[in-house]
Design a protein around this motif. Structure first.
Motif: not given
Ligand code: ATP
Length: 233
Positions: A16-22, A41-47, A190-199, A207-211
């Motif tokens: 968590s970052f303050g109130e935000r549960e990353a 998606s962006n901000g879902s917690g991968k990084s 272990l790699f984070a990607t937005h590129h579906r074909e790479l996955a 693994l799919l992260l959502d919020e």
């Protein structure tokens, strides 16, 4: 997979970052030779997850172990065995591409560094830029240099944060081959990607992260099938 066989294990990890549960509490285990893709998606917690997985950040709850011992970036075992390609450019502005790689080779006591460096420069289409300083490289060439730095050194675990970013399609295909080859040589990836074909082409598991929450886990095909084809993920 069983935690006992895992090289990297996250148990009940949240951030968590303050109130935000990353990142909401999740478990993840990656075995030697296993290639796992993190989607979301962006901000879902991968990084956030990757920074915790390499010991660069500490979880708010839960534990992270590497080869059975607590993960810490300062641990000499972790420094020797975990390679990271993240979002930060850790280069020295006055060193050329070749000098960067030479520095990595010295730091990690790489055997026969000249041959390894020449091969990576060639494989990453950087031979012509070996004597250039990072400030004069294109963004894709900079990404290629970061990949070369990680691939030059010994590693049992390779963590990659959107390694496809800034790469052209040919370099991306090469990246797919590299990730697959890593798994075959026994490296856990272990790699984070937005590129579906790479996955789809490189990962055994996705693994799919959502919020910040684990929304799906399975083969890449299973996880990708849960995504809205029109969504940006
Ligand atoms: N240091 C921080 N301080 C506050 N909030 C943060 C911090 N780092 C990350 N976050 C928040 O945590 C959430 C997850 O961010 P993260 O960077 O992990 O997402 P991501 O899935 O990697 O996104 P992207 O695909 O855009 O790279 C975001 O809402 C982000 O704003």
């Amino acid at each position: 997979m069983s935690t006992a066989a895992a090289l990297l294990s996250l148990q009940g990890v949240s951030r968590s970052f303050g109130e935000r549960e990353a990142l909401r509490p999740l478990d993840l285990a990656v075995a030697p030779g296993e290639r796992v893709a993190l989607l979301g998606s962006n901000g879902s917690g991968k990084s956030t997850l990757l920074r915790i997985a390499c010991g660069r950040d500490r979880p708010t709850t839960g534990t992270v172990t590497f080869d059975g011992a607590p993960m810490s970036e300062d641990d000499i075992r972790v420094r020797a065995r975990v390679a990271v390609v993240g979002d930060a450019l850790t280069s020295y502005p006055d060193l050329t591409v070749r000098q960067h790689l030479e520095l990595v080779a010295v730091a990690h006591s790489v055997a026969e560094p000249e041959a390894g460096i020449a091969e990576l420069l060639r494989a990453q289409s950087l031979s012509e830029h070996a004597d250039a300083v990072p400030g004069t490289l294109s963004s894709g060439q900079t990404q290629a240099m970061l990949l070369a730095s990680a691939l030059l050194r010994p590693r049992d675990l390779l963590l990659l944060d959107e390694p496809e970013q800034r790469l052209d399609p040919r370099a991306r295909d090469r990246l797919a081959e590299l990730i697959s080859a890593e798994g075959e040589r026994g490296t856990a990836v272990l790699f984070a990607t937005h590129h579906r074909e790479l996955a789809r082409t490189c990962a055994h598991r996705a693994l799919l992260l959502d919020e910040g929450a684990l929304a799906a886990e399975g083969t890449p095909a299973e996880v990708l099938a849960t995504l809205d084809p029109l969504s940006g993920t």
